[in-house]
Design a protein around this motif. Sequence first.
Motif, PDB file in Angstrom:
ATOM      1  N   LEU A   1      -9.388  67.834  22.180  1.00  0.00           N
ATOM      2  CA  LEU A   1      -8.988  68.680  23.235  1.00  0.00           C
ATOM      3  C   LEU A   1      -8.680  68.022  24.550  1.00  0.00           C
ATOM      4  O   LEU A   1      -7.935  68.527  25.323  1.00  0.00           O
ATOM      5  CB  LEU A   1     -10.176  69.742  23.450  1.00  0.00           C
ATOM      6  CG  LEU A   1     -10.230  70.874  22.662  1.00  0.00           C
ATOM      7  CD1 LEU A   1     -11.767  71.624  22.758  1.00  0.00           C
ATOM      8  CD2 LEU A   1      -9.139  72.001  22.603  1.00  0.00           C
ATOM      9  N   THR A   2      -9.365  66.907  24.767  1.00  0.00           N
ATOM     10  CA  THR A   2      -8.968  66.021  26.004  1.00  0.00           C
ATOM     11  C   THR A   2      -7.480  65.727  25.958  1.00  0.00           C
ATOM     12  O   THR A   2      -6.874  65.359  27.103  1.00  0.00           O
ATOM     13  CB  THR A   2      -9.692  64.810  26.025  1.00  0.00           C
ATOM     14  OG1 THR A   2      -9.518  64.124  24.959  1.00  0.00           O
ATOM     15  CG2 THR A   2     -11.186  65.253  26.305  1.00  0.00           C
TER      16      THR A   2
ATOM     17  N   GLY B   1      -7.298  67.426  29.264  1.00  0.00           N
ATOM     18  CA  GLY B   1      -7.748  66.444  30.196  1.00  0.00           C
ATOM     19  C   GLY B   1      -8.938  66.052  30.133  1.00  0.00           C
ATOM     20  O   GLY B   1      -9.636  66.339  29.037  1.00  0.00           O
ATOM     21  N   PRO B   2      -9.645  65.097  31.032  1.00  0.00           N
ATOM     22  CA  PRO B   2     -10.988  64.431  30.701  1.00  0.00           C
ATOM     23  C   PRO B   2     -12.044  65.554  30.532  1.00  0.00           C
ATOM     24  O   PRO B   2     -11.719  66.745  31.384  1.00  0.00           O
ATOM     25  CB  PRO B   2     -11.017  63.371  32.123  1.00  0.00           C
ATOM     26  CG  PRO B   2      -9.721  63.446  32.475  1.00  0.00           C
ATOM     27  CD  PRO B   2      -8.715  64.588  32.112  1.00  0.00           C
ATOM     28  N   TYR B   3     -12.944  65.628  29.838  1.00  0.00           N
ATOM     29  CA  TYR B   3     -13.972  66.402  29.660  1.00  0.00           C
ATOM     30  C   TYR B   3     -14.764  66.342  30.913  1.00  0.00           C
ATOM     31  O   TYR B   3     -14.967  65.231  31.586  1.00  0.00           O
ATOM     32  CB  TYR B   3     -15.154  66.022  28.458  1.00  0.00           C
ATOM     33  CG  TYR B   3     -16.114  66.775  28.177  1.00  0.00           C
ATOM     34  CD1 TYR B   3     -16.000  68.228  27.820  1.00  0.00           C
ATOM     35  CD2 TYR B   3     -17.543  66.281  28.406  1.00  0.00           C
ATOM     36  CE1 TYR B   3     -17.138  69.122  27.541  1.00  0.00           C
ATOM     37  CE2 TYR B   3     -18.587  67.298  28.307  1.00  0.00           C
ATOM     38  CZ  TYR B   3     -18.538  68.520  27.753  1.00  0.00           C
ATOM     39  OH  TYR B   3     -19.350  69.419  27.561  1.00  0.00           O
TER      40      TYR B   3
ATOM     41  N   VAL C   1     -18.616  60.546  25.118  1.00  0.00           N
ATOM     42  CA  VAL C   1     -19.234  61.660  25.834  1.00  0.00           C
ATOM     43  C   VAL C   1     -20.638  61.889  24.963  1.00  0.00           C
ATOM     44  O   VAL C   1     -20.621  62.071  23.468  1.00  0.00           O
ATOM     45  CB  VAL C   1     -18.790  63.111  25.570  1.00  0.00           C
ATOM     46  CG1 VAL C   1     -19.394  64.168  26.048  1.00  0.00           C
ATOM     47  CG2 VAL C   1     -17.070  62.888  26.415  1.00  0.00           C
ATOM     48  N   PRO C   2     -21.777  62.133  25.434  1.00  0.00           N
ATOM     49  CA  PRO C   2     -22.965  62.268  24.711  1.00  0.00           C
ATOM     50  C   PRO C   2     -23.087  63.693  24.131  1.00  0.00           C
ATOM     51  O   PRO C   2     -22.663  64.817  24.920  1.00  0.00           O
ATOM     52  CB  PRO C   2     -24.215  62.082  25.856  1.00  0.00           C
ATOM     53  CG  PRO C   2     -23.396  61.341  26.704  1.00  0.00           C
ATOM     54  CD  PRO C   2     -22.148  61.741  26.777  1.00  0.00           C
ATOM     55  N   VAL C   3     -23.319  63.773  22.937  1.00  0.00           N
ATOM     56  CA  VAL C   3     -23.426  65.027  22.135  1.00  0.00           C
ATOM     57  C   VAL C   3     -24.705  65.560  21.667  1.00  0.00           C
ATOM     58  O   VAL C   3     -25.505  64.637  21.127  1.00  0.00           O
ATOM     59  CB  VAL C   3     -22.395  65.128  20.917  1.00  0.00           C
ATOM     60  CG1 VAL C   3     -22.639  66.566  20.167  1.00  0.00           C
ATOM     61  CG2 VAL C   3     -20.930  64.765  21.343  1.00  0.00           C
ATOM     62  N   ILE C   4     -25.376  66.389  22.326  1.00  0.00           N
ATOM     63  CA  ILE C   4     -26.591  66.962  21.652  1.00  0.00           C
ATOM     64  C   ILE C   4     -26.501  68.338  20.934  1.00  0.00           C
ATOM     65  O   ILE C   4     -26.057  69.212  21.654  1.00  0.00           O
ATOM     66  CB  ILE C   4     -27.544  67.061  22.845  1.00  0.00           C
ATOM     67  CG1 ILE C   4     -27.594  65.831  23.661  1.00  0.00           C
ATOM     68  CG2 ILE C   4     -29.160  67.660  22.346  1.00  0.00           C
ATOM     69  CD1 ILE C   4     -28.326  65.942  24.645  1.00  0.00           C
TER      70      ILE C   4
ATOM     71  N   GLN D   1     -15.107  75.146  27.979  1.00  0.00           N
ATOM     72  CA  GLN D   1     -15.864  74.040  29.146  1.00  0.00           C
ATOM     73  C   GLN D   1     -14.569  73.669  30.155  1.00  0.00           C
ATOM     74  O   GLN D   1     -15.259  73.608  31.203  1.00  0.00           O
ATOM     75  CB  GLN D   1     -16.348  72.843  28.274  1.00  0.00           C
ATOM     76  CG  GLN D   1     -17.076  73.111  27.118  1.00  0.00           C
ATOM     77  CD  GLN D   1     -18.275  73.879  27.383  1.00  0.00           C
ATOM     78  OE1 GLN D   1     -18.890  73.547  28.359  1.00  0.00           O
ATOM     79  NE2 GLN D   1     -18.616  74.912  26.542  1.00  0.00           N
ATOM     80  N   TRP D   2     -13.672  73.486  29.993  1.00  0.00           N
ATOM     81  CA  TRP D   2     -12.373  73.627  31.151  1.00  0.00           C
ATOM     82  C   TRP D   2     -12.027  74.745  31.384  1.00  0.00           C
ATOM     83  O   TRP D   2     -12.074  75.235  32.748  1.00  0.00           O
ATOM     84  CB  TRP D   2     -11.166  72.812  30.194  1.00  0.00           C
ATOM     85  CG  TRP D   2     -11.101  71.483  29.997  1.00  0.00           C
ATOM     86  CD1 TRP D   2     -10.968  70.375  30.730  1.00  0.00           C
ATOM     87  CD2 TRP D   2     -11.790  70.980  28.654  1.00  0.00           C
ATOM     88  NE1 TRP D   2     -11.097  69.292  30.154  1.00  0.00           N
ATOM     89  CE2 TRP D   2     -11.626  69.428  28.676  1.00  0.00           C
ATOM     90  CE3 TRP D   2     -12.215  71.399  27.636  1.00  0.00           C
ATOM     91  CZ2 TRP D   2     -11.685  68.544  27.838  1.00  0.00           C
ATOM     92  CZ3 TRP D   2     -12.647  70.625  26.667  1.00  0.00           C
ATOM     93  CH2 TRP D   2     -12.523  69.233  26.676  1.00  0.00           C
TER      94      TRP D   2
END
Length: 496
Positions: free
Chosen positions: A269-270, A274-276, A238-241, A323-324
């Motif tokens: 957390l995944t 589950g998937p982000y 996952v790209p992180v900014i 986010q979930w």
Amino acid sequence: MHRRIIAPGALAAATLLLAIPASAATHSPGAPGIGDPYYPDYGNGGYDVSHYDLRLTYQPETDQLSGTATISARTTQDLSRFNLDFLLDVSEVRVNGAKAEFTTARQHELVVTPKTPLAKDTPMTVVVRYSGVPSSKSAYGFTAWQRTPDGGVAAGEPESAWWWFPSNDHPLDKATYDVSVAVPDGTQAISNGTLQSTSSRLGWTRWNWRENKPQATYLATLALGKFDITTGTSESGVPVINAYSKDLGDNDGAARASVERTGEILDWLTGYLGPYPFSSAGGYVPNTKAGYALETQSRVYYSPRQFANGSNTSVVVHELAHQWYGDSVSVKGWKDIWLNEGFARYAQWLWSEHEGEGTAQQLADYVYASYPADDPFWTVKPGDPGPDKQFHAAVYDRGALAVQALRNEIGDEAFFTLLKGWPRQHAYGNASVADFQKYAEQISGKPLAALFDTWLFQPSKPPAPAARAASLAKDPAPAQPKSWKKIQATNDVHTH
């Protein structure tokens, strides 16, 4: 036989009515609120937005924001006029290319009357040209725009959109976003999603951001100022900014020590959730005075005060869990806030267990034992706390206690299946506490109405038999888990 005499004015009115097509006569205004009892004037009826395209220019020295919002929507009724939630000064509105009449109403409503009424299920493109100084605008006695030494920030719950773009401001109407902002060279513009490109011309730099998954309006964010931006990729890809104001002072090190662990915590957390669900992740820490944090979608807002006592991974866990639970699956109504806060707090409990600082069970036992039966804490109902107590500590702590009671009732296998399955079941949509109860009963095969009522809806402390039945409060005086104070320090994450 009698002759009916018709006055000339009435005859003219009758003739006018005959001239209006029958279909047009059935058109009616969209409601000025979407129907949420907590916030009756928030959101609007009559249409559903699919995309916001915001092309803006910002001058940090004066806090002047100007630009054009292009809103793609579809009517949900035969529509004669509609509202947008907005505070800045509007110079022009067009609907499907034609100039529309507009005015303001109440404290934050822009009322738009299209040149031609719109039939139900009609595509609608609304263009709003506007400008203003966001920090000079207020509604209901407050402003959600935070002025900083080098710019400004929009991040607030349940509202912040009014200060920077016109919208249908309620979680029920989610949409995708393109946010393009021109700022003077040397200033950065941070928003949700993925940075598509930057370009510079004549002393200005334009930043182009895209959130390609449906996003609630309160989760849209904009930060303008001088930032140090870091980029990377989590182990899972996952790209992180992340971004940090260049004037954070003594909080800078602790902020970086916390937020730079975003990829690690996200991957952890995944395993539970589950998937982000989004195309990028990260956070930003502007130089604001407010003390809260907010799960702004894919780009979490953190105030510097969250790191005043050193690194704070617990708050990062809380906001990333959202986010979930809150961002991908959003509330149907604000009374369903437990689905956001109870589970984000429970993620902190699981992180405590991961760090060896107290298990979720120990934390639940401690919450139950810490508040006597006559404490006002128990009068707050996490399943429907009311707008004045929407972010009360009980929604977090009693809310997480309810999650542990559910886990103990249905067993770990069903519980962790449920924890992962729920975000997948309602991905990018909305759901209620009632929907969650139904899904939990489906997964577990157990009737759960009594448990939900006891732990979420009764304004009183669950009695000892109920607590024992949920495998809680076996010890009347449990030891304080090591993580307790760290977690309690994040109780004000959404208080502002």
